[in-house]
Enzyme design. Structure first.
Site, PDB file in Angstrom:
ATOM      1  N   ALA A   1       0.829  -1.206   0.000  1.00  0.00           N
ATOM      2  CA  ALA A   1       0.000   0.000   0.000  1.00  0.00           C
ATOM      3  C   ALA A   1       0.864   1.257   0.000  1.00  0.00           C
ATOM      4  O   ALA A   1       2.081   1.212   0.175  1.00  0.00           O
ATOM      5  CB  ALA A   1      -0.921   0.005   1.217  1.00  0.00           C
ATOM      6  N   HIS A   2       0.201   2.413  -0.210  1.00  0.00           N
ATOM      7  CA  HIS A   2       0.879   3.707  -0.248  1.00  0.00           C
ATOM      8  C   HIS A   2       0.350   4.567   0.887  1.00  0.00           C
ATOM      9  O   HIS A   2      -0.860   4.648   1.102  1.00  0.00           O
ATOM     10  CB  HIS A   2       0.618   4.391  -1.589  1.00  0.00           C
ATOM     11  CG  HIS A   2       1.520   5.552  -1.864  1.00  0.00           C
ATOM     12  ND1 HIS A   2       1.481   6.729  -1.148  1.00  0.00           N
ATOM     13  CD2 HIS A   2       2.501   5.719  -2.802  1.00  0.00           C
ATOM     14  CE1 HIS A   2       2.378   7.564  -1.617  1.00  0.00           C
ATOM     15  NE2 HIS A   2       3.012   6.971  -2.617  1.00  0.00           N
ATOM     16  N   THR A   3       1.263   5.219   1.588  1.00  0.00           N
ATOM     17  CA  THR A   3       0.855   5.998   2.754  1.00  0.00           C
ATOM     18  C   THR A   3      -0.056   7.171   2.411  1.00  0.00           C
ATOM     19  O   THR A   3      -0.852   7.608   3.235  1.00  0.00           O
ATOM     20  CB  THR A   3       2.099   6.518   3.494  1.00  0.00           C
ATOM     21  OG1 THR A   3       1.678   7.246   4.654  1.00  0.00           O
ATOM     22  CG2 THR A   3       2.924   7.441   2.622  1.00  0.00           C
ATOM     23  N   SER A   4       0.005   7.684   1.169  1.00  0.00           N
ATOM     24  CA  SER A   4      -0.713   8.911   0.828  1.00  0.00           C
ATOM     25  C   SER A   4      -1.771   8.740  -0.249  1.00  0.00           C
ATOM     26  O   SER A   4      -2.384   9.731  -0.653  1.00  0.00           O
ATOM     27  CB  SER A   4       0.293   9.978   0.361  1.00  0.00           C
ATOM     28  OG  SER A   4       1.276  10.210   1.343  1.00  0.00           O
TER      29      SER A   4
ATOM     30  N   ARG B   1      -9.520   4.289   4.244  1.00  0.00           N
ATOM     31  CA  ARG B   1      -8.773   3.308   3.456  1.00  0.00           C
ATOM     32  C   ARG B   1      -9.370   1.900   3.588  1.00  0.00           C
ATOM     33  O   ARG B   1      -9.528   1.187   2.599  1.00  0.00           O
ATOM     34  CB  ARG B   1      -7.308   3.296   3.877  1.00  0.00           C
ATOM     35  CG  ARG B   1      -6.435   2.339   3.064  1.00  0.00           C
ATOM     36  CD  ARG B   1      -5.043   2.201   3.650  1.00  0.00           C
ATOM     37  NE  ARG B   1      -4.358   3.470   3.698  1.00  0.00           N
ATOM     38  CZ  ARG B   1      -3.667   4.011   2.675  1.00  0.00           C
ATOM     39  NH1 ARG B   1      -3.622   3.363   1.528  1.00  0.00           N
ATOM     40  NH2 ARG B   1      -3.053   5.169   2.812  1.00  0.00           N
TER      41      ARG B   1
END
Length: 404
Positions: free
Chosen positions: A237-240, A293
């Protein structure tokens, strides 16, 4: 020493034709830099220890009895096996360097100077020489003399702290710190040779694995310095950004990375057939999607698992939604992108030919060479002959164990 002519058949159009590199190297970082120099047409003379050679030769026996790291990193080079503890051995190496354009070494800090191969000493007689010193933590500082394997540098720089899952920090699956240092050594050598073309003066360059990896941590460092925020470990996943992860399909998994709000609308309405999600204000902006999310991932995953992987992959590509198949290494080897673009070649090794992927630098006017992987000391006699030694002298050095 007789230099290879840039006019030799098949060499004249290569970017680094006519340049000679002597490298006292082992493991990954320095051999990676010089392998690329060889691919670009430079003559690379690899100085190895008599008997064992580069210790990467013994990492494993996976490739026709040869080590995978070694055959990856050492094609196109000439191997000169020598005892660096012997005066005649050091003299031979110095003679090779005197006829070269570049000398690169990745011995422990201070070891090259103790051998008489320090940059200041070498360049006192050859001001045009480019000398590159590669190290783990740099030429000074409190960690100068520490052992510096790839894993250790990844850990010290914080790379492991942002790699893995929320539960577990991990190293990257390839030697990232080594590769980073090797690539910066490569670019600095090319830059130094370009400057020398203008000024006639060489350079002394220091490249460390720590500095190279720290540079690659720029984005997480800025978040920490200016927002006091550690980038979390999030797996794929991507933090942003959301959705940005792997999602289930009817027969496997697929990666989807939506970069903007328009992409979200296309994904939900055009690909997944969920126009109500496209219009839902709870998910309309990336900020809201990141905040929710878990909800977003659950909704996307429930929709994607209705499709076969191939079908969904085609629909995502046609709609322009960023996506990828989660392949293993066998998947890379069999990847149609490599096959259809003619990216495979055959490389000779002492144990027979092997497959190798072409260099990533693609010149439109010339194909870069992929020379043979050398046996230990394979070119020793020929190089000594270039230095002017007679057959009898070479035999004497060999009998004394000074060369091999």
């Amino acid at each position: 020493m007789t230099e290879r002519s840039a006019n030799d058949s098949g060499l004249s159009d290569l970017p680094l034709a006519g340049f000679t590199v002597v490298s006292l190297e082992q493991a990954v970082a320095a051999p990676l830099a010089t392998r690329h120099l060889a691919d670009l047409g430079a003559r690379v003379i690899k100085v190895e220890r008599v008997g064992d050679g580069d210790f990467a030769r013994a990492y494993d026996s996976a490739v026709l009895g040869q080590a995978a790291h070694f055959v990856w990193l050492n094609r196109g080079k000439e191997s000169f096996a020598v005892d660096l503890k012997a005066d005649d051995g050091i003299a031979a190496v110095k003679s090779l360097i005197a006829g070269s354009d570049v000398f690169l070494q990745n011995l422990a800090p201070g070891a090259a100077e103790r051998l008489g191969l320090g940059a200041d000493e070498l360049r006192a007689d050859h001001r045009e020489l480019v000398v590159v010193n590669m190290s783990g933590y740099g030429t000074d500082g409190p960690m100068r003399d520490r052992k510096a394997y790839d894993l250790l540098v990844q850990s010290e720089t914080g790379l492991c702290s942002i790699t893995g899952t929320p539960e577990t920090a991990v190293k990257t699956g390839i030697p990232t710190a080594d590769i980073a240092a090797g690539m910066y050594a490569l670019t600095s050598i090319q830059a130094a040779l370009l400057r020398r073309h203008r000024t006639g003066v060489g350079a002394t360059i220091d490249v460390s694995m720590f500095d190279a990896t720290a540079e690659w941590l720029g984005y997480p460092m800025y978040l920490q310095m200016y927002q006091d925020r550690q980038v979390p470990r999030m797996g794929l996943a991507h933090t942003s950004i959301a959705p940005y992860d792997k999602y289930p399909t009817a027969d496997g998994e697929i990666l989807i990375g939506v970069q903007n709000d328009r992409g979200w609308r296309i994904l939900t309405a055009d690909v997944l057939g969920l126009p109500e999600l496209a219009e839902d204000p709870r998910y309309a902006t990336n900020v809201e999607r990141v905040r929710r999310r878990d909800e977003v991932d659950a909704l996307v995953g429930e929709a994607t698992k209705q499709f076969a992987s191939d079908v969904l992959d085609d629909k995502l590509a046609a709609a322009g939604v960023p996506a990828a198949r989660l392949r293993d290494v066998r998947g890379l080897i069999e990847h149609p992108q490599l096959a259809t673009r003619d990216r495979w070649r055959e490389v000779e090794t002492p144990a027979g030919p092997i497959r190798a992927v072409r260099p990533p630098m693609n010149f439109r006017d010339v194909e870069l060479p992929m020379g043979a992987v050398p046996a230990l000391g394979a070119q020793t006699d020929a190089l000594l002959a270039e230095l002017g030694l007679t057959g009898e002298q070479v035999a004497g050095l060999r009998a004394a164990g000074i060369v091999g």
